[in-house]
Design an enzyme around this catalytic site. Structure first.
Site, PDB file in Angstrom:
ATOM      1  N   SER A 281     -25.542   8.283   4.966  1.00 55.79           N
ATOM      2  CA  SER A 281     -24.902   9.226   5.890  1.00 55.79           C
ATOM      3  C   SER A 281     -25.843  10.344   6.330  1.00 55.79           C
ATOM      4  O   SER A 281     -25.661  10.918   7.406  1.00 55.79           O
ATOM      5  CB  SER A 281     -23.661   9.840   5.244  1.00 55.79           C
ATOM      6  OG  SER A 281     -23.996  10.443   4.016  1.00 55.79           O
TER       7      SER A 281
ATOM      8  N   ASP B 152     -20.983  20.422   3.152  1.00 56.20           N
ATOM      9  CA  ASP B 152     -19.895  20.109   2.228  1.00 56.20           C
ATOM     10  C   ASP B 152     -20.399  19.896   0.803  1.00 56.20           C
ATOM     11  O   ASP B 152     -19.677  19.388  -0.044  1.00 56.20           O
ATOM     12  CB  ASP B 152     -19.155  18.848   2.699  1.00 56.20           C
ATOM     13  CG  ASP B 152     -20.130  17.673   2.867  1.00 56.20           C
ATOM     14  OD1 ASP B 152     -21.299  17.785   2.434  1.00 56.20           O
ATOM     15  OD2 ASP B 152     -19.737  16.635   3.441  1.00 56.20           O
TER      16      ASP B 152
ATOM     17  N   HIS C  51     -23.999  16.959   2.492  1.00 59.58           N
ATOM     18  CA  HIS C  51     -24.588  16.667   3.811  1.00 59.58           C
ATOM     19  C   HIS C  51     -25.274  17.888   4.416  1.00 59.58           C
ATOM     20  O   HIS C  51     -24.854  19.016   4.200  1.00 59.58           O
ATOM     21  CB  HIS C  51     -23.507  16.128   4.749  1.00 59.58           C
ATOM     22  CG  HIS C  51     -22.927  14.838   4.275  1.00 59.58           C
ATOM     23  ND1 HIS C  51     -21.723  14.740   3.626  1.00 59.58           N
ATOM     24  CD2 HIS C  51     -23.437  13.575   4.307  1.00 59.58           C
ATOM     25  CE1 HIS C  51     -21.488  13.481   3.301  1.00 59.58           C
ATOM     26  NE2 HIS C  51     -22.520  12.744   3.691  1.00 59.58           N
TER      27      HIS C  51
END
Lengths: 258, 258
Positions: free
Chosen positions: B15, B200, B203
């Protein structure tokens, strides 16, 4: 080398496309929204006009005979006119009838079954050149090396090229993002408000790109809904269904290639 | 279909790579800086670990036998560990020795002359996972559906994966962007300052991506200077040398393809 796992959006154009990789540019936004669905290939060539792009397009768009292992172009955007509309006598100038013919040629290159570049699955969207702000542009040219002390663009002439692009779209049944009218309306039809959207009188800032991007997505929704990013699956599955037991079976053949 | 006119930078990862297409992300910045020089292909798969990526990589990286008309990958970045470092028992967890072995496997897939994916011209850069902020992350998980009331990551464990990635880089002679240490230093070695860089707890925000991008460009300058964007010519020439007389000759064969 890059394997063929997902198809492509190709953005063909001049500096307005080349510059669209900046934060907020329509290339950046498409790349973000089509992540894991379609790759975005930027084929923007600063300063180019519709005549010069033709031999380039015949390379960046693969011939049918060269398509082994090559991703399909699901969407092609074509955005020219800002340079074609340079004043007659300027190096970049393309006469209006020739501009229209060149745009049609690009479309026919993809759409004619007899063309070496025939690609019936490629959807096309035209974009009109934006309004020019000659007050800003002449200031920019004055600071160039060598400086120019006159504007090589005119507001009314660029407007004619925008209208011509719309006519080509109508004649060829290709949907058009009318960037000219959208930006003109957004600045209250007042050239003095154009600096809100143009960095130098010719090129767009992020706010203007957002208007173009939103209009482009609206046309995709209306004309080509099957390739709206919300309607496309990710090429490889979401991680939360993958386990150490199933991953080999699940991931071996998850590309969109067919 | 997209013709082969310019080579590629491929960003392989989880991600942290998938999310790097946002404004300021390292994918966005590379796309902007390598405009008209190298295409940037984002192969970021949210949630994936180094075990699950292997069958995917064997598709997104073309086999030697599939390379007709396919662009070369001049640079491959590999950025994993954030998910491998999920706690033992979690779906994404990969034991540390297996993580190192998987990273080495990815490198060998490209570098071993006997490999079906052998690509001697592909330069490789590893990136370490960033530090995790469990205070933020547990808050994020608490708001998920279904909610988790414990952190599935630990600060010290992720640090071990970052160190392991550096060990693999050293053993395999692959340069490493040490994102873990860069971000840890940038927040004054205080986990409570990590929200400056993490959205968060896991990330990166744009500021953190800038640190990674700058470090990546520094390694390119030092280890692979021949592909620094300042050293590469544009694939098609600058518009100001093009005229209506020379454009056909000039543009017919200006791609980097060979």
């Amino acid at each position: 080398m890059a394997g063929y796992v997902q198809d492509v959006i190709m953005l063909l154009g001049d500096s307005l496309t080349q510059g669209a990789t900046v934060p907020g540019g329509y290339a950046q936004q498409l790349t973000e929204f089509y992540n894991r669905k379609l790759d975005v290939l930027v084929r923007g060539f600063s300063g180019y006009n519709t005549s010069w792009i033709i031999p380039v397009f015949e390379k960046v768009f693969a011939k049918a005979s060269e398509r082994q292992n090559v991703p399909k172009i699901q969407l092609l955007t074509i955005w020219f006119g800002a340079n074609d509309a340079a004043l007659p006598g300027e190096q970049q100038h393309v006469p209006l009838p020739k501009y229209k013919q060149n745009l049609s040629n690009l479309i026919h290159t993809v759409r004619d079954p007899g063309s070496q570049w025939y690609s019936p699955e490629t959807r096309i969207i035209l974009i009109t050149p934006p309004p020019v702000n000659t007050y800003q542009w002449v200031e920019f040219l004055r600071n160039c090396d060598p400086p120019k002390d006159y504007s090589d663009r005119q507001f009314d002439l660029t407007k004619q090229y925008a209208e011509a692009a719309k006519e080509v779209g109508e004649a060829e049944k290709v949907p058009v993002v009318d960037a000219w009218t959208l930006l003109w309306e957004a600045c209250g039809q007042d050239e003095h408000n154009l600096p809100k959207f143009l960095t130098d009188g010719l090129h767009l800032n992020a706010e203007a790109y957002k208007i173009v991007f939103d209009a482009l997505m609206k046309i995709i929704s209306e004309e080509y809904p099957e390739i709206h990013h919300d309607r496309l699956d990710m090429v490889y599955p979401s991680w939360d269904i993958i386990t150490d037991e199933n991953y080999l079976d699940l991931l071996k053949d998850s590309s969109s290639r067919n």
